[in-house]
Design an enzyme around this catalytic site. Structure first.
Site, PDB file in Angstrom:
ATOM      1  N   SER A 154       0.844  -1.193   0.000  1.00  0.00           N
ATOM      2  CA  SER A 154       0.000   0.000   0.000  1.00  0.00           C
ATOM      3  C   SER A 154       0.884   1.250   0.000  1.00  0.00           C
ATOM      4  O   SER A 154       2.058   1.179  -0.359  1.00  0.00           O
ATOM      5  CB  SER A 154      -0.924  -0.033   1.218  1.00  0.00           C
ATOM      6  OG  SER A 154      -1.918   0.961   1.125  1.00  0.00           O
ATOM      7  N   ASN A 155       0.346   2.392   0.364  1.00  0.00           N
ATOM      8  CA  ASN A 155       1.117   3.632   0.416  1.00  0.00           C
ATOM      9  C   ASN A 155       0.601   4.494   1.566  1.00  0.00           C
ATOM     10  O   ASN A 155      -0.352   4.125   2.248  1.00  0.00           O
ATOM     11  CB  ASN A 155       1.045   4.367  -0.925  1.00  0.00           C
ATOM     12  CG  ASN A 155      -0.378   4.720  -1.292  1.00  0.00           C
ATOM     13  OD1 ASN A 155      -1.033   5.519  -0.624  1.00  0.00           O
ATOM     14  ND2 ASN A 155      -0.890   4.103  -2.351  1.00  0.00           N
TER      15      ASN A 155
END
Ligand code: CTP
Ligand code: CA
Length: 229
Positions: free
Chosen positions: A33-34
């Protein structure tokens, strides 16, 4: 009811917004993810609702309350978000793509938790990634497309990259965001951007995401109206 009587800049308009990160599963307990917090997209949803729009907010996993009078649709992966965006934009006037969509996902998702080999303590691990669909470009390529606004998170030659992205993805507007400055963007409460269209380049100086969202919604409403003339 409130929205029916609204005299705001987006009264009677259907607006779809994506926000937050996406999560791309590796196995049942791990993902890629980020750091997107979703704050900018949620602030835009709130500002659009306050401007009288009927707002649907497609959100990746975030820790934020849903703004008043906003319909929230929760998704996890980029492919889920793509499906939701394609569906929700079938009757929308404006689509704002604020989500930090993961560009890649693991090629395969392991059905059971990946285990280390206890007999090979020095062995590494490789995860093969494949490209995710481009959500904003897919919406902009629809035959009966809404007015489409994208974001561009860039470092270096921010404005030029953003202009290229706007053209490549066939967007009406793009909001260029310099993410090399860590006091703005991603996890921060502040942001500074430049709004770019075919004939405009309008810098909006650093302020809170809430204030910026109000300004952006006003400007998006203006350019949207012009596009309808
Ligand atoms: N976007 C999208 N779907 C993707 C990737 C990006 O809809 N799979 C949208 C984002 O929501 C944003 C715009 O495209 O509105 C630009 O995102 P950005 O990450 O800056 O651009 P990319 O096209 O992914 O290019 P790169 O990350 O390689 O610079
Ligand atoms: Ca990207």
């Amino acid at each position: 009811l409130a929205e029916q009587f609204s005299t705001g800049a987006l009264a009677g308009r259907n607006v779809v917004i994506t926000a937050g990160p996406t999560q791309e599963a590796i196995d049942p307990v791990r993902y890629i993810s980020n750091h997107s917090s979703g704050k900018m997209g949620f602030a835009l949803a709130k500002a659009a609702a306050e401007a009288g729009a009927s707002v649907r907010l497609i959100s990746g996993p975030v820790h934020l309350p849903t703004p008043d009078r906003v319909e929230r649709i929760d998704v996890t992966s980029a492919r889920d978000m793509h499906a939701a965006a394609m569906q929700q934009t079938s009757d929308s006037d404006i689509f704002i793509s604020c989500a930090a969509v993961a560009d890649f996902r693991p090629e395969t998702v392991a059905e059971i938790k990946i285990k280390k080999d206890p007999d090979s303590p020095n062995e590494g691990m490789t995860v093969s990634l494949v490209r995710n669909p481009d959500i904003v470009a897919s919406v902009a390529a629809k035959e009966d497309r809404p007015f489409v606004v994208g974001f561009a998170a860039e470092t270096g030659n921010v404005i030029e990259y953003a202009k290229d992205k706007r053209k490549r993805k066939n967007l009406d507007l793009i909001v260029a965001n310099d993410v090399s400055d860590t006091s703005i963007g991603f996890n921060s409460d502040d942001n500074a951007v430049t709004l770019i269209g075919a004939d405009i380049e309008e810098p909006l100086p650093k302020c809170s995401k809430r204030q910026l969202a109000g300004q952006l919604i006003e400007m998006i409403a203006q350019f949207y109206s012009q596009s309808q003339e």
